[in-house]
Design a protein around this motif. Structure first.
Motif, PDB file in Angstrom:
ATOM      1  N   PRO A 113       0.809  -1.179   0.134  1.00 27.47           N
ATOM      2  CA  PRO A 113       0.099   0.153  -0.047  1.00 27.47           C
ATOM      3  C   PRO A 113       0.867   1.155   0.029  1.00 27.47           C
ATOM      4  CG  PRO A 113      -0.779  -1.642   1.549  1.00 27.47           C
ATOM      5  CD  PRO A 113       0.712  -2.155   0.960  1.00 27.47           C
ATOM      6  N   VAL A 114       0.398   2.088  -0.703  1.00 29.71           N
ATOM      7  CA  VAL A 114       1.264   3.485  -0.875  1.00 29.71           C
ATOM      8  C   VAL A 114       0.342   4.630  -0.083  1.00 29.71           C
ATOM      9  CG1 VAL A 114       2.194   5.137  -2.411  1.00 29.71           C
ATOM     10  CG2 VAL A 114       2.105   2.960  -2.992  1.00 29.71           C
ATOM     11  N   ALA A 115       1.038   5.276   0.712  1.00 31.42           N
ATOM     12  CA  ALA A 115       0.438   6.501   1.386  1.00 31.42           C
ATOM     13  C   ALA A 115      -0.290   7.424   0.415  1.00 31.42           C
ATOM     14  CB  ALA A 115       1.313   7.273   2.372  1.00 31.42           C
ATOM     15  N   LYS A 116      -1.514   7.721   0.384  1.00 29.38           N
ATOM     16  CA  LYS A 116      -1.898   8.775  -0.345  1.00 29.38           C
ATOM     17  C   LYS A 116      -1.705  10.132  -0.117  1.00 29.38           C
ATOM     18  CE  LYS A 116      -5.428   7.742  -3.347  1.00 29.38           C
ATOM     19  NZ  LYS A 116      -4.943   8.074  -4.804  1.00 29.38           N
ATOM     20  N   HIS A 117      -1.852  11.114  -0.915  1.00 28.68           N
ATOM     21  CA  HIS A 117      -1.549  12.433  -0.819  1.00 28.68           C
ATOM     22  C   HIS A 117      -2.169  12.986   0.295  1.00 28.68           C
ATOM     23  CE1 HIS A 117      -4.293  11.801  -3.910  1.00 28.68           C
ATOM     24  NE2 HIS A 117      -4.772  12.992  -3.760  1.00 28.68           N
ATOM     25  N   GLU A 118      -2.014  13.948   1.265  1.00 20.41           N
ATOM     26  CA  GLU A 118      -2.609  14.531   2.120  1.00 20.41           C
ATOM     27  C   GLU A 118      -3.704  15.882   1.804  1.00 20.41           C
ATOM     28  OE1 GLU A 118      -0.071  15.126   5.549  1.00 20.41           O
ATOM     29  OE2 GLU A 118       0.846  13.444   5.303  1.00 20.41           O
ATOM     30  N   SER A 119      -3.284  16.442   0.802  1.00 20.86           N
ATOM     31  CA  SER A 119      -3.982  17.727   0.559  1.00 20.86           C
ATOM     32  C   SER A 119      -5.323  17.135  -0.135  1.00 20.86           C
ATOM     33  CB  SER A 119      -3.225  18.479  -0.300  1.00 20.86           C
ATOM     34  OG  SER A 119      -3.210  18.033  -1.574  1.00 20.86           O
ATOM     35  N   ASN A 120      -6.155  18.087  -0.449  1.00 24.33           N
ATOM     36  CA  ASN A 120      -7.515  17.823  -0.996  1.00 24.33           C
ATOM     37  C   ASN A 120      -7.371  17.926  -2.662  1.00 24.33           C
ATOM     38  OD1 ASN A 120      -8.988  17.459   1.149  1.00 24.33           O
ATOM     39  ND2 ASN A 120      -9.481  19.734   1.523  1.00 24.33           N
ATOM     40  N   ARG A 121      -6.135  18.305  -2.851  1.00 23.95           N
ATOM     41  CA  ARG A 121      -5.807  18.442  -4.473  1.00 23.95           C
ATOM     42  C   ARG A 121      -5.707  17.214  -5.118  1.00 23.95           C
ATOM     43  NH1 ARG A 121      -1.330  22.969  -5.104  1.00 23.95           N
ATOM     44  NH2 ARG A 121      -0.109  21.382  -3.766  1.00 23.95           N
ATOM     45  N   LYS A 122      -5.976  17.232  -6.351  1.00 26.23           N
ATOM     46  CA  LYS A 122      -5.678  15.697  -7.304  1.00 26.23           C
ATOM     47  C   LYS A 122      -4.257  15.726  -7.636  1.00 26.23           C
ATOM     48  CE  LYS A 122      -9.939  14.507  -7.364  1.00 26.23           C
ATOM     49  NZ  LYS A 122     -10.292  13.265  -6.396  1.00 26.23           N
ATOM     50  N   VAL A 123      -3.576  14.611  -7.331  1.00 32.33           N
ATOM     51  CA  VAL A 123      -2.213  14.471  -7.584  1.00 32.33           C
ATOM     52  C   VAL A 123      -2.118  14.170  -9.368  1.00 32.33           C
ATOM     53  CG1 VAL A 123      -0.129  13.066  -7.663  1.00 32.33           C
ATOM     54  CG2 VAL A 123      -1.545  13.746  -5.543  1.00 32.33           C
ATOM     55  N   LEU A 124      -1.430  15.108 -10.011  1.00 38.81           N
ATOM     56  CA  LEU A 124      -1.197  15.022 -11.412  1.00 38.81           C
ATOM     57  C   LEU A 124       0.313  14.499 -11.554  1.00 38.81           C
ATOM     58  CD1 LEU A 124      -1.825  15.419 -14.468  1.00 38.81           C
ATOM     59  CD2 LEU A 124      -1.451  17.809 -14.379  1.00 38.81           C
ATOM     60  N   THR A 125       0.536  13.541 -12.221  1.00 41.56           N
ATOM     61  CA  THR A 125       2.002  13.130 -12.335  1.00 41.56           C
ATOM     62  C   THR A 125       2.207  13.267 -13.799  1.00 41.56           C
ATOM     63  OG1 THR A 125       1.846  11.537 -10.522  1.00 41.56           O
ATOM     64  CG2 THR A 125       3.593  11.203 -12.049  1.00 41.56           C
ATOM     65  N   VAL A 126       3.020  14.147 -13.961  1.00 44.84           N
ATOM     66  CA  VAL A 126       3.628  14.327 -15.552  1.00 44.84           C
ATOM     67  C   VAL A 126       4.803  13.441 -15.660  1.00 44.84           C
ATOM     68  CG1 VAL A 126       4.419  16.145 -17.130  1.00 44.84           C
ATOM     69  CG2 VAL A 126       2.836  16.788 -15.403  1.00 44.84           C
ATOM     70  N   ILE A 127       4.872  12.634 -16.850  1.00 41.08           N
ATOM     71  CA  ILE A 127       5.874  12.128 -17.444  1.00 41.08           C
ATOM     72  C   ILE A 127       6.756  13.070 -18.349  1.00 41.08           C
ATOM     73  CG2 ILE A 127       6.834   9.805 -18.268  1.00 41.08           C
ATOM     74  CD1 ILE A 127       5.521   9.308 -15.459  1.00 41.08           C
ATOM     75  N   ALA A 128       7.868  13.361 -18.007  1.00 48.55           N
ATOM     76  CA  ALA A 128       8.334  14.783 -18.309  1.00 48.55           C
ATOM     77  C   ALA A 128       8.872  14.182 -19.825  1.00 48.55           C
ATOM     78  CB  ALA A 128       9.716  15.232 -17.867  1.00 48.55           C
ATOM     79  N   PRO A 129       9.685  13.064 -20.014  1.00 55.39           N
ATOM     80  CA  PRO A 129      10.056  12.898 -21.723  1.00 55.39           C
ATOM     81  C   PRO A 129       8.815  13.077 -22.502  1.00 55.39           C
ATOM     82  CG  PRO A 129      10.798  11.399 -20.327  1.00 55.39           C
ATOM     83  CD  PRO A 129      10.032  11.921 -19.370  1.00 55.39           C
ATOM     84  N   GLY A 130       8.962  14.237 -23.396  1.00 54.73           N
ATOM     85  CA  GLY A 130       8.051  14.433 -24.514  1.00 54.73           C
ATOM     86  C   GLY A 130       6.746  15.194 -24.002  1.00 54.73           C
ATOM     87  N   ALA A 131       6.607  15.527 -23.014  1.00 53.88           N
ATOM     88  CA  ALA A 131       5.555  16.200 -22.231  1.00 53.88           C
ATOM     89  C   ALA A 131       5.759  17.699 -22.513  1.00 53.88           C
ATOM     90  CB  ALA A 131       5.343  16.182 -20.847  1.00 53.88           C
ATOM     91  N   GLY A 132       6.692  18.309 -22.997  1.00 56.01           N
ATOM     92  CA  GLY A 132       6.764  19.708 -23.437  1.00 56.01           C
ATOM     93  C   GLY A 132       6.935  20.589 -22.179  1.00 56.01           C
ATOM     94  N   MET A 133       7.524  20.317 -21.221  1.00 56.69           N
ATOM     95  CA  MET A 133       7.704  20.937 -20.062  1.00 56.69           C
ATOM     96  C   MET A 133       8.062  22.446 -20.407  1.00 56.69           C
ATOM     97  SD  MET A 133       6.782  18.877 -17.566  1.00 56.69           S
ATOM     98  CE  MET A 133       7.055  20.016 -16.114  1.00 56.69           C
ATOM     99  N   SER A 136      -1.021   8.564  -7.650  1.00 56.63           N
ATOM    100  CA  SER A 136      -1.394   9.610  -8.922  1.00 56.63           C
ATOM    101  C   SER A 136      -3.154   9.356  -8.979  1.00 56.63           C
ATOM    102  CB  SER A 136      -0.743   9.423 -10.238  1.00 56.63           C
ATOM    103  OG  SER A 136       0.527   9.637 -10.024  1.00 56.63           O
ATOM    104  N   ASP A 137      -3.695  10.582  -9.324  1.00 53.89           N
ATOM    105  CA  ASP A 137      -5.176  10.548  -9.717  1.00 53.89           C
ATOM    106  C   ASP A 137      -5.182  10.723 -11.201  1.00 53.89           C
ATOM    107  OD1 ASP A 137      -6.398  10.842  -7.005  1.00 53.89           O
ATOM    108  OD2 ASP A 137      -5.189  12.576  -6.798  1.00 53.89           O
ATOM    109  N   CYS A 138      -4.274  11.220 -11.870  1.00 54.61           N
ATOM    110  CA  CYS A 138      -4.161  11.460 -13.162  1.00 54.61           C
ATOM    111  C   CYS A 138      -2.634  11.377 -13.761  1.00 54.61           C
ATOM    112  CB  CYS A 138      -4.891  12.692 -13.659  1.00 54.61           C
ATOM    113  SG  CYS A 138      -5.033  12.868 -15.546  1.00 54.61           S
ATOM    114  N   LEU A 139      -2.613  10.982 -14.922  1.00 53.66           N
ATOM    115  CA  LEU A 139      -1.196  10.819 -15.609  1.00 53.66           C
ATOM    116  C   LEU A 139      -1.085  11.795 -16.926  1.00 53.66           C
ATOM    117  CD1 LEU A 139      -0.510   6.957 -15.183  1.00 53.66           C
ATOM    118  CD2 LEU A 139       0.472   8.888 -13.599  1.00 53.66           C
ATOM    119  N   LEU A 140       0.000  12.421 -16.894  1.00 54.12           N
ATOM    120  CA  LEU A 140       0.032  13.310 -18.440  1.00 54.12           C
ATOM    121  C   LEU A 140       1.216  12.906 -19.104  1.00 54.12           C
ATOM    122  CD1 LEU A 140      -0.903  15.619 -19.872  1.00 54.12           C
ATOM    123  CD2 LEU A 140       0.562  17.031 -18.559  1.00 54.12           C
ATOM    124  N   PHE A 141       1.132  12.531 -20.115  1.00 55.20           N
ATOM    125  CA  PHE A 141       2.299  12.001 -20.936  1.00 55.20           C
ATOM    126  C   PHE A 141       2.290  12.895 -22.382  1.00 55.20           C
ATOM    127  CE2 PHE A 141       0.660   8.501 -18.976  1.00 55.20           C
ATOM    128  CZ  PHE A 141       1.822   7.632 -18.473  1.00 55.20           C
TER     129      PHE A 141
END
Length: 146
Positions: A23-43, A104-109
């Motif tokens: 089990p992985v500890a969930k984030h503590e804030s009320n905000r949704k965790v968006l994980t950006v996978i950087a290669p190719g994401a146009g940071m 993560s709640d959502c992933l961005l690639f």
């Protein structure tokens, strides 16, 4: 760079489906965790957009994993002009091992991240992969889970 249909599906040595992961500890804030996978994401190209997403009032906690132009930011050998050793597939396997998707709640690639890293997650976790947004990664469409 071209997509080699010979690579679909590409076997992955990852033996850790989500159901057997610790089990992985969930984030503590009320905000949704968006994980950006950087290669190719146009940071850099979309820096203003990412800055807005990182604002405290955006509703998102943005976590960035990886870096464009890193040593692994190349296609695997099953792709045209791909390379063995450290590449986007092995980076994807590292993403799986470290549990970024679990937290993560959502992933961005973007582009190559969506073409290579996202399918690694699909093979490892199937339908348990969080919702994902892929910017310009259409080649992955042919290997989406059913």
């Amino acid at each position: 760079l071209g997509f080699s249909s010979a690579s679909v599906p590409c076997p992955s040595p990852i033996p850790t489906p989500r159901s057997t992961m610790a089990p992985v500890a969930k984030h503590e804030s009320n905000r949704k965790v968006l994980t950006v996978i950087a290669p190719g994401a146009g940071m850099k190209t979309s820096e203003k957009v990412f800055d807005q997403l990182k604002r405290p009032d955006s509703g998102f906690e943005v976590r960035v994993e990886g870096h464009s132009k890193a040593s692994y930011d190349v296609y695997p050998p099953t792709w045209q002009n791909g390379r063995a050793g450290s590449n986007l597939q092995t980076f994807g396997e590292e993403v799986v091992r470290k549990g970024f998707a679990n937290r993560s709640d959502c992933l961005l690639f973007g582009s190559r991240g969506g073409q290579v890293v996202l399918p690694v997650l699909w093979r490892a976790f199937g339908n348990d992969v969080p919702p994902a947004v892929v910017i310009n990664g259409g080649c992955a469409m042919s290997i989406m889970p059913t």
